[in-house]
Motif scaffolding. Structure first.
Motif, PDB file in Angstrom:
ATOM      1  N   PRO A 260     -20.269   4.248  16.403  1.00  0.00           N
ATOM      2  CA  PRO A 260     -20.133   5.437  15.560  1.00  0.00           C
ATOM      3  C   PRO A 260     -21.028   6.566  16.079  1.00  0.00           C
ATOM      4  O   PRO A 260     -22.080   6.344  16.670  1.00  0.00           O
ATOM      5  CB  PRO A 260     -20.584   4.962  14.171  1.00  0.00           C
ATOM      6  N   GLY A 261     -20.584   7.790  15.826  1.00  0.00           N
ATOM      7  CA  GLY A 261     -21.353   8.950  16.260  1.00  0.00           C
ATOM      8  C   GLY A 261     -20.888   9.464  17.606  1.00  0.00           C
ATOM      9  O   GLY A 261     -20.143   8.804  18.342  1.00  0.00           O
ATOM     10  N   PHE A 262     -21.375  10.660  17.909  1.00  0.00           N
ATOM     11  CA  PHE A 262     -20.964  11.321  19.138  1.00  0.00           C
ATOM     12  C   PHE A 262     -21.756  10.729  20.303  1.00  0.00           C
ATOM     13  O   PHE A 262     -22.983  10.863  20.371  1.00  0.00           O
ATOM     14  CB  PHE A 262     -21.204  12.817  19.010  1.00  0.00           C
ATOM     15  N   GLN A 263     -21.070  10.098  21.236  1.00  0.00           N
ATOM     16  CA  GLN A 263     -21.710   9.385  22.344  1.00  0.00           C
ATOM     17  C   GLN A 263     -21.815  10.285  23.588  1.00  0.00           C
ATOM     18  O   GLN A 263     -21.387   9.910  24.673  1.00  0.00           O
ATOM     19  CB  GLN A 263     -20.924   8.119  22.681  1.00  0.00           C
ATOM     20  N   PHE A 264     -22.374  11.453  23.407  1.00  0.00           N
ATOM     21  CA  PHE A 264     -22.476  12.383  24.540  1.00  0.00           C
ATOM     22  C   PHE A 264     -23.811  12.141  25.252  1.00  0.00           C
ATOM     23  O   PHE A 264     -24.778  12.898  25.132  1.00  0.00           O
ATOM     24  CB  PHE A 264     -22.379  13.823  24.049  1.00  0.00           C
ATOM     25  N   ASN A 265     -23.820  11.066  26.038  1.00  0.00           N
ATOM     26  CA  ASN A 265     -25.041  10.684  26.736  1.00  0.00           C
ATOM     27  C   ASN A 265     -24.633   9.855  27.946  1.00  0.00           C
ATOM     28  O   ASN A 265     -23.953   8.846  27.811  1.00  0.00           O
ATOM     29  CB  ASN A 265     -25.961   9.878  25.816  1.00  0.00           C
ATOM     30  N   SER A 266     -25.036  10.307  29.107  1.00  0.00           N
ATOM     31  CA  SER A 266     -24.635   9.618  30.335  1.00  0.00           C
ATOM     32  C   SER A 266     -25.525   8.437  30.670  1.00  0.00           C
ATOM     33  O   SER A 266     -25.220   7.671  31.587  1.00  0.00           O
ATOM     34  CB  SER A 266     -24.656  10.604  31.511  1.00  0.00           C
ATOM     35  N   SER A 267     -26.619   8.228  29.939  1.00  0.00           N
ATOM     36  CA  SER A 267     -27.542   7.138  30.264  1.00  0.00           C
ATOM     37  C   SER A 267     -27.160   5.826  29.604  1.00  0.00           C
ATOM     38  O   SER A 267     -27.776   4.793  29.882  1.00  0.00           O
ATOM     39  CB  SER A 267     -28.975   7.520  29.849  1.00  0.00           C
ATOM     40  N   VAL A 268     -26.158   5.833  28.743  1.00  0.00           N
ATOM     41  CA  VAL A 268     -25.738   4.605  28.065  1.00  0.00           C
ATOM     42  C   VAL A 268     -24.319   4.278  28.506  1.00  0.00           C
ATOM     43  O   VAL A 268     -23.552   5.166  28.932  1.00  0.00           O
ATOM     44  CB  VAL A 268     -25.800   4.780  26.527  1.00  0.00           C
ATOM     45  N   PRO A 269     -23.909   3.001  28.450  1.00  0.00           N
ATOM     46  CA  PRO A 269     -22.547   2.636  28.892  1.00  0.00           C
ATOM     47  C   PRO A 269     -21.446   3.304  28.075  1.00  0.00           C
ATOM     48  O   PRO A 269     -20.342   3.499  28.578  1.00  0.00           O
ATOM     49  CB  PRO A 269     -22.522   1.111  28.733  1.00  0.00           C
TER      50      PRO A 269
END
Length: 340
Positions: A260-269
């Motif tokens: 859930p939530g906006f997954q705008f992060n390149s450091s996580v799969p």
């Protein structure tokens, strides 16, 4: 005896040089230079004032009234009455015996609404209104190009050729985006570059919640390998960019729906930052075209994309949405504001 012929000749010459005018009440002598070849015309007196050359000097009004202005000022023109004499003609007289009465024929033609100039198919005179009173301008054709001047089409082609480094930039963009998708596609297809191969890709799709992992694997590999290779070549670019766009949109929705939530992060799969960048570049290629440094350089979408490119973009988005709905399902925007 020699004096009489001379007198006669002189009298004959004098008689030939004179003539009596009988057109007026008084008589006047009219001479002609043909009577005496040695006679010369009197020199003409040249005017001392300037010759008018402009419209203002000639007294012309440059503002000729139009049909509407003249009709508003003078009113509609009445239809011609055959019984009324035209300006410059005398009163109508009775026809001579044995000859047809032309006045009756004109009256009948006017009553029937016929135009004597154009025949029975013409518009009646009374219906023309003020059009006959307006000044008719002749259409002036456009002037031809001066010798040595290029035509409008040649100037437009020359402007299109001045693209600077635009085509080079589009080539770099296509090579980068196409190489990224081709690289990941070969990992899934052949296992190169430490890839999982077809079996590993099918297992990954099954574990990720895709209902038909085999079909999902085929669509994924074809989109990445085929779309990436065509982008590098610049061949069928709208379809190639549409294919990689549909693939990356499904990947974006899949990753985004894992948590859930906006997954705008390149450091996580589950981050979708890189997927967003790749989706944006695919859209840019569709809308700008591949440029002239491509195999599509002779196509209209290479330099002037419009309806076809917009259609390819819409079809790619629709295909991605339908594929995710049928093969995976669920709401990928869970936990994101109004989309939850």
């Amino acid at each position: 005896m020699s004096d009489k012929p001379k007198a006669t000749s002189a009298g004959s010459t004098e008689g030939n040089r004179s003539a009596v005018s009988t057109t007026g009440a008084s008589t006047s002598r009219v001479t002609s230079p043909m009577d005496n070849p040695t006679e010369q015309f009197r020199a003409m007196e040249l005017s001392t004032r300037d010759v008018p050359r402009t419209d203002e000097e000639l007294g012309l009004d440059p503002d000729v009234p139009t049909v509407e202005n003249r009709a508003a000022a003078t009113g509609p023109v009445k239809s011609a009455d055959p019984a009324e004499p035209r300006p410059g003609t005398s009163e109508p007289t009775q026809p001579e015996p044995g000859k047809p009465d032309l006045r009756k024929q004109d009256s009948a033609a006017t009553a029937a609404g016929l135009d004597e100039d154009t025949g029975p198919d013409a518009e009646p005179v009374a219906d023309r209104g003020s059009e006959t009173a307006a000044y008719a301008y002749a259409s002036i054709p456009p002037a031809a190009n001066t010798p040595g001047e290029r035509s409008a089409a040649a100037r437009r082609r020359a402007a299109e050729n001045r693209r600077g480094t635009l085509d080079l930039g589009l080539l770099v963009l296509r090579l980068v985006v196409g190489a990224i998708f081709l690289y990941h596609g070969l990992q899934k297809l052949t296992g190169w570059f430490h890839g999982s191969g077809l079996d590993g890709t099918r297992d990954m799709m099954a574990e990720g919640g895709w209902d038909h992992p085999t079909l999902s694997t085929i669509l994924l590999v074809v989109g990445e390998v085929g779309g990436g290779a065509l982008l590098i070549l610049g061949l069928a670019t709208p379809l190639a960019a549409g294919a990689v766009l549909a693939v990356i949109l499904n990947a974006w929705a899949w990753k985004q729906g894992m948590l859930p939530g906006f997954q705008f992060n390149s450091s996580v799969p589950t981050g979708v930052e890189i997927d967003t960048i790749l989706a944006g570049t695919a859209v840019a290629i569709i809308l700008t075209g591949p440029g002239k440094l491509s195999l599509d350089r002779s196509r209209g979408w290479a330099t002037r994309p419009f309806i076809g490119s917009l259609t390819a973009l819409l079809l790619a988005v629709v295909a991605a949405a339908l594929t995710f709905w049928y093969l995976h399902g669920g709401n990928p925007l869970t936990g994101i504001g109004p989309f939850d």
